[in-house]
Motif scaffolding. Structure first.
Motif, mmCIF file in Angstrom:
data_model
loop_
_atom_site.group_PDB
_atom_site.id
_atom_site.type_symbol
_atom_site.label_atom_id
_atom_site.label_comp_id
_atom_site.label_asym_id
_atom_site.label_seq_id
_atom_site.Cartn_x
_atom_site.Cartn_y
_atom_site.Cartn_z
ATOM 1 N N ALA A 44 5.305 -11.686 -1.811
ATOM 2 C CA ALA A 44 6.212 -10.975 -0.913
ATOM 3 C C ALA A 44 5.453 -10.483 0.319
ATOM 4 O O ALA A 44 4.456 -9.761 0.204
ATOM 5 C CB ALA A 44 6.860 -9.800 -1.635
ATOM 6 N N ALA A 45 5.934 -10.875 1.493
ATOM 7 C CA ALA A 45 5.249 -10.509 2.737
ATOM 8 C C ALA A 45 5.203 -9.003 2.939
ATOM 9 O O ALA A 45 4.269 -8.471 3.561
ATOM 10 C CB ALA A 45 5.940 -11.181 3.919
ATOM 11 N N GLY A 46 6.183 -8.306 2.414
ATOM 12 C CA GLY A 46 6.232 -6.859 2.592
ATOM 13 C C GLY A 46 5.086 -6.138 1.921
ATOM 14 O O GLY A 46 4.728 -5.021 2.331
ATOM 15 N N VAL A 47 4.490 -6.740 0.905
ATOM 16 C CA VAL A 47 3.379 -6.096 0.209
ATOM 17 C C VAL A 47 2.188 -5.934 1.148
ATOM 18 O O VAL A 47 1.566 -4.865 1.216
ATOM 19 C CB VAL A 47 2.981 -6.892 -1.049
ATOM 20 N N ALA A 48 1.868 -6.992 1.869
ATOM 21 C CA ALA A 48 0.734 -6.930 2.802
ATOM 22 C C ALA A 48 0.969 -5.870 3.869
ATOM 23 O O ALA A 48 0.046 -5.129 4.234
ATOM 24 C CB ALA A 48 0.510 -8.297 3.452
ATOM 25 N N TRP A 49 2.201 -5.783 4.356
ATOM 26 C CA TRP A 49 2.523 -4.772 5.362
ATOM 27 C C TRP A 49 2.322 -3.370 4.792
ATOM 28 O O TRP A 49 1.752 -2.495 5.450
ATOM 29 C CB TRP A 49 3.958 -4.939 5.853
ATOM 30 N N ALA A 50 2.803 -3.141 3.567
ATOM 31 C CA ALA A 50 2.675 -1.831 2.939
ATOM 32 C C ALA A 50 1.209 -1.452 2.746
ATOM 33 O O ALA A 50 0.810 -0.301 2.971
ATOM 34 C CB ALA A 50 3.414 -1.813 1.603
ATOM 35 N N VAL A 51 0.398 -2.424 2.352
ATOM 36 C CA VAL A 51 -1.041 -2.161 2.183
ATOM 37 C C VAL A 51 -1.669 -1.767 3.515
ATOM 38 O O VAL A 51 -2.464 -0.826 3.592
ATOM 39 C CB VAL A 51 -1.745 -3.392 1.584
ATOM 40 N N GLU A 52 -1.288 -2.484 4.588
ATOM 41 C CA GLU A 52 -1.809 -2.162 5.918
ATOM 42 C C GLU A 52 -1.444 -0.745 6.348
ATOM 43 O O GLU A 52 -2.191 -0.089 7.074
ATOM 44 C CB GLU A 52 -1.271 -3.158 6.945
ATOM 45 N N GLN A 53 -0.301 -0.278 5.886
ATOM 46 C CA GLN A 53 0.160 1.066 6.228
ATOM 47 C C GLN A 53 -0.466 2.138 5.344
ATOM 48 O O GLN A 53 -0.192 3.332 5.530
ATOM 49 C CB GLN A 53 1.685 1.142 6.115
ATOM 50 N N GLY A 54 -1.267 1.732 4.391
ATOM 51 C CA GLY A 54 -1.906 2.688 3.504
ATOM 52 C C GLY A 54 -1.001 3.227 2.412
ATOM 53 O O GLY A 54 -1.301 4.269 1.820
ATOM 54 N N LEU A 55 0.089 2.517 2.117
ATOM 55 C CA LEU A 55 1.020 2.974 1.089
ATOM 56 C C LEU A 55 0.567 2.489 -0.290
ATOM 57 O O LEU A 55 0.069 1.367 -0.427
ATOM 58 C CB LEU A 55 2.423 2.427 1.369
ATOM 59 N N PRO A 56 0.737 3.302 -1.313
ATOM 60 C CA PRO A 56 0.456 2.827 -2.671
ATOM 61 C C PRO A 56 1.366 1.645 -2.997
ATOM 62 O O PRO A 56 2.585 1.712 -2.759
ATOM 63 C CB PRO A 56 0.789 4.039 -3.550
ATOM 64 N N THR A 57 0.818 0.583 -3.498
ATOM 65 C CA THR A 57 1.598 -0.610 -3.815
ATOM 66 C C THR A 57 1.267 -1.108 -5.214
ATOM 67 O O THR A 57 0.164 -0.882 -5.727
ATOM 68 C CB THR A 57 1.330 -1.751 -2.813
ATOM 69 N N VAL A 58 2.237 -1.791 -5.800
ATOM 70 C CA VAL A 58 2.014 -2.412 -7.101
ATOM 71 C C VAL A 58 2.825 -3.690 -7.150
ATOM 72 O O VAL A 58 3.950 -3.751 -6.634
ATOM 73 C CB VAL A 58 2.404 -1.459 -8.258
ATOM 74 N N ILE A 59 2.246 -4.736 -7.728
ATOM 75 C CA ILE A 59 2.948 -6.000 -7.954
ATOM 76 C C ILE A 59 3.171 -6.152 -9.453
ATOM 77 O O ILE A 59 2.223 -6.122 -10.236
ATOM 78 C CB ILE A 59 2.141 -7.190 -7.413
ATOM 79 N N ILE A 60 4.441 -6.294 -9.816
ATOM 80 C CA ILE A 60 4.804 -6.508 -11.220
ATOM 81 C C ILE A 60 5.579 -7.815 -11.259
ATOM 82 O O ILE A 60 6.793 -7.846 -11.026
ATOM 83 C CB ILE A 60 5.628 -5.331 -11.764
#
Length: 217
Positions: A44-60
């Protein structure tokens, strides 16, 4: 101590509505804080964006689980770890079990690119054009076990022109989605929305200049 509602955003793709929610939540007076972005798709492209923004992310990755319930247990574990209070679905392409939906009753919202209850499911813009409607739009609603069902929190409409294609209509609707979803989450997080049965009552304190009250944009 912050009184903002701890909110998770669930995505499956690029997450353009996620971006609008994150941008809104950066305002000091916004009543929701984005504490987690979760995706069921590793690509999901949105995951990379969220990481760039410094947001906690998780892929399940749902493909790694033998059942929908097993996937949801892993998702719930992530939500619990981050002490999530509200869940916002932003292009999350998974149907939830009744048990998961019941656990998040009136605490999980979704945005759908049609004026529900019309044109549920996929290919909403093609459906709208084929039906010959003159107004289309988007809907923010509480999630229920049935697909694209639940009490309607907010809707916004756009005109459908004879020259519109599914692509041009989608672009018009996406613009209003990016306005309406943050406005709807604001109301929910601030406690200005309540359910009476399966109908929404919005606090009388909400100004009529709120974007939710713009019927045609």
């Amino acid at each position: 101590m912050s009184t903002k509602k701890r909110t998770a955003i669930l995505i499956s793709g690029r997450g353009s509505n996620m971006q609008s929610l994150v941008a809104a939540a950066r305002a000091p007076d916004y009543p929701a804080e984005i504490v987690l972005v979760a995706s069921n798709r590793p690509d999901a492209a949105g995951v990379a964006w969220a990481v760039e923004q410094g947001l906690p992310t998780v892929i399940i990755d749902h493909k790694g689980y033998g059942s929908r319930a097993a996937f949801e247990r892993a998702l719930q574990s992530a939500l619990d770890t981050h002490h999530v209070e509200l869940v916002a679905l932003a292009g999350f392409m998974r149907l939830m079990t009744p048990e998961f939906v019941a656990h998040w009753q009136n605490r999980m919202i979704n945005i759908h690119p049609s004026l529900l209850p019309s044109f549920k499911g996929l290919h909403t813009h093609e459906q709208a054009i084929a039906a010959g409607v003159k107004i289309a739009g988007c809907t923010v609603h509480y999630v229920r076990p049935e697909m694209d069902a639940g009490p309607i929190i907010a809707q916004a409409a756009v005109p459908v022109l004879s020259s519109d294609t599914a692509e041009t209509l989608a672009a018009k609707i996406l613009k209003v989605e990016h306005r309406v979803y943050p406005a709807a989450l604001r109301l929910v997080a601030a406690g200005q929305v309540c359910c009476e049965g399966e109908k929404i009552v919005i606090s009388s304190e909400v100004s009529q200049t709120n974007p939710l009250y713009s019927p045609v944009i």
